[in-house]
Motif scaffolding. Structure first.
Motif, mmCIF file in Angstrom:
data_model
loop_
_atom_site.group_PDB
_atom_site.id
_atom_site.type_symbol
_atom_site.label_atom_id
_atom_site.label_comp_id
_atom_site.label_asym_id
_atom_site.label_seq_id
_atom_site.Cartn_x
_atom_site.Cartn_y
_atom_site.Cartn_z
ATOM 1 N N PHE A 146 0.902 -1.275 0.048
ATOM 2 C CA PHE A 146 -0.049 0.096 -0.068
ATOM 3 C C PHE A 146 1.053 1.321 0.044
ATOM 4 O O PHE A 146 1.911 1.323 0.607
ATOM 5 C CB PHE A 146 -0.935 0.168 1.280
ATOM 6 N N PRO A 147 0.408 2.332 -0.554
ATOM 7 C CA PRO A 147 1.134 3.688 -0.539
ATOM 8 C C PRO A 147 1.502 4.351 0.523
ATOM 9 O O PRO A 147 0.252 4.168 1.361
ATOM 10 C CB PRO A 147 0.248 4.404 -1.773
ATOM 11 N N TYR A 148 2.438 4.660 1.112
ATOM 12 C CA TYR A 148 2.689 5.223 2.308
ATOM 13 C C TYR A 148 2.334 6.725 2.221
ATOM 14 O O TYR A 148 2.725 7.466 1.140
ATOM 15 C CB TYR A 148 4.192 5.096 2.796
ATOM 16 N N TYR A 149 1.639 7.337 3.050
ATOM 17 C CA TYR A 149 1.297 8.796 3.244
ATOM 18 C C TYR A 149 1.079 9.419 4.687
ATOM 19 O O TYR A 149 0.290 8.508 5.295
ATOM 20 C CB TYR A 149 0.037 8.976 2.143
ATOM 21 N N GLN A 207 7.407 13.711 16.744
ATOM 22 C CA GLN A 207 7.711 12.585 16.825
ATOM 23 C C GLN A 207 6.440 11.565 16.249
ATOM 24 O O GLN A 207 5.622 11.320 17.195
ATOM 25 C CB GLN A 207 7.905 12.368 18.474
ATOM 26 N N PRO A 208 6.619 10.788 15.147
ATOM 27 C CA PRO A 208 5.722 10.083 14.737
ATOM 28 C C PRO A 208 5.762 8.893 15.335
ATOM 29 O O PRO A 208 6.490 8.327 15.785
ATOM 30 C CB PRO A 208 6.251 9.814 13.249
ATOM 31 N N GLU A 213 2.900 4.964 11.689
ATOM 32 C CA GLU A 213 2.930 6.009 10.609
ATOM 33 C C GLU A 213 4.195 6.015 10.268
ATOM 34 O O GLU A 213 4.736 6.938 9.417
ATOM 35 C CB GLU A 213 2.589 7.445 11.204
ATOM 36 N N MET A 214 5.015 5.115 10.560
ATOM 37 C CA MET A 214 6.358 4.965 9.883
ATOM 38 C C MET A 214 6.283 4.142 8.763
ATOM 39 O O MET A 214 5.649 3.361 8.325
ATOM 40 C CB MET A 214 7.341 4.429 10.970
ATOM 41 N N ASP A 215 7.359 4.505 7.596
ATOM 42 C CA ASP A 215 7.429 3.662 6.277
ATOM 43 C C ASP A 215 7.981 2.307 6.638
ATOM 44 O O ASP A 215 9.168 2.532 6.766
ATOM 45 C CB ASP A 215 8.076 4.713 5.374
#
Length: 304
Positions: free
Chosen positions: A203-206, A213-214, A218-220
């Motif tokens: 899936f595309p990361y966005y 501080q993610p 939410e990290m790739d």
């Protein structure tokens, strides 16, 4: 002369507790007279007669009990005290060898590939009030954190780390599982996965909104993507990812490929003011859901 007398009496002890209480209850004047009497005896050479009598005797034959709070460790790994110091004994007084920390040997298990496992804390406490699900969860073993793995490796001897071949070993499945082997094979087959692997679940990361501080979700993580049937194809190819290209690969559903861009501080302040204006109007037109089009960035706008 009095200093030498005190040093000579330092290695002596009182025979029983009643005599100790008697000496403690004496007034200071009587104690002063007693010290003067001992001084006179030392000058005349009669102090040896007093020592050889029944009033004082050497510590080696004393009946005073030893301190009991320096207990040795029991078979359950409890009772470690400051008798010989905490931690690992680098040189044993018996044979001069390094000893292991018994508490680590009893509480933890080291797998053949270097990972340490342990039981869940408090798994045997208040079992009468736990349901079946919680009791089953507490029976499971978990991995120790890398920081503890390094400390446990230093706390045990080399004989604990040796590979043992035990018939019907229940840990055989976990001993054969090596994270180092999995990680090395994954790095070697990264390019083959990108070229021949199915992209159904890639899936595309966005990330819609910037965070200083993610969080983990939410990290790739697309660099460690595994296509369907990855482990089976890897085992069939003897460590080389070689999927069957004759089979039709499922194509992913059409979606919008969004680009990740850096966000300036000025853009953050503008976005913060925009959401603040939306919250001010919620008492009049109701609460706006997170997926409402007003909350999503629009292309070619200030927030897009």
């Amino acid at each position: 002369m009095l200093g030498q007398l005190v040093k000579s009496l330092a290695g002596l002890s009182v025979q029983n507790a009643n005599t100790v209480n008697t000496i403690r209850n004496l007034p200071s004047r009587s104690l002063h007279c007693g010290i003067s009497r001992l001084t006179a005896l030392s000058e005349t050479g009669s102090i040896s007669t007093l020592i050889n009598g029944s009033f004082l005797f050497p510590v080696s034959s004393s009946s005073v009990s030893k301190r009991s709070y320096f207990r040795a460790m029991d078979e359950h790994g409890r009772g470690e005290t400051a008798a010989d110091g905490y931690g690992v004994t680098l040189y044993s007084p018996k044979n001069g060898e390094r000893t292991s920390l018994k508490a680590v040997e009893l509480r933890f298990k080291r797998l053949d590939w270097g990972m340490w496992i342990r039981t869940r804390g408090g798994r045997d406490k208040k079992a009468w009030k736990k349901n079946i699900h919680r009791l089953r969860v507490k029976e499971k073993h978990v991995f120790c954190v890398p920081y503890h793995n390094r400390r446990f490796d230093r706390a045990v001897a080399s004989r604990i780390k040796e590979i043992r071949h035990i018939p019907d070993d229940p840990y055989k499945v976990y001993n054969d599982m090596s994270w180092q082997n999995y990680h090395s094979l994954k790095k070697k087959n990264c390019e083959l996965i990108k070229r021949y692997g199915s992209n159904v679940y890639r899936f595309p990361y966005y990330r819609a909104h910037f965070k200083k501080q993610p969080i983990f979700t939410e990290m790739d993580t697309s660099s460690w993507y595994e296509p369907p049937g990855y482990h089976k194809d890897l085992a069939d190819g003897d460590g080389v990812y070689s999927p069957d290209t004759s089979k039709a690969q499922n194509e992913p559903a059409p979606n919008y490929i969004l680009e990740e861009r850096g966000v300036s501080r000025k853009h953050q302040y503008a976005e913060r003011r925009y959401f603040k204006e939306i919250r001010r109007g919620e008492p009049y037109y109701g609460k706006i859901s997170p997926i409402h089009h007003l909350r999503l960035p629009v292309c070619e706008t200030k927030l897009g």
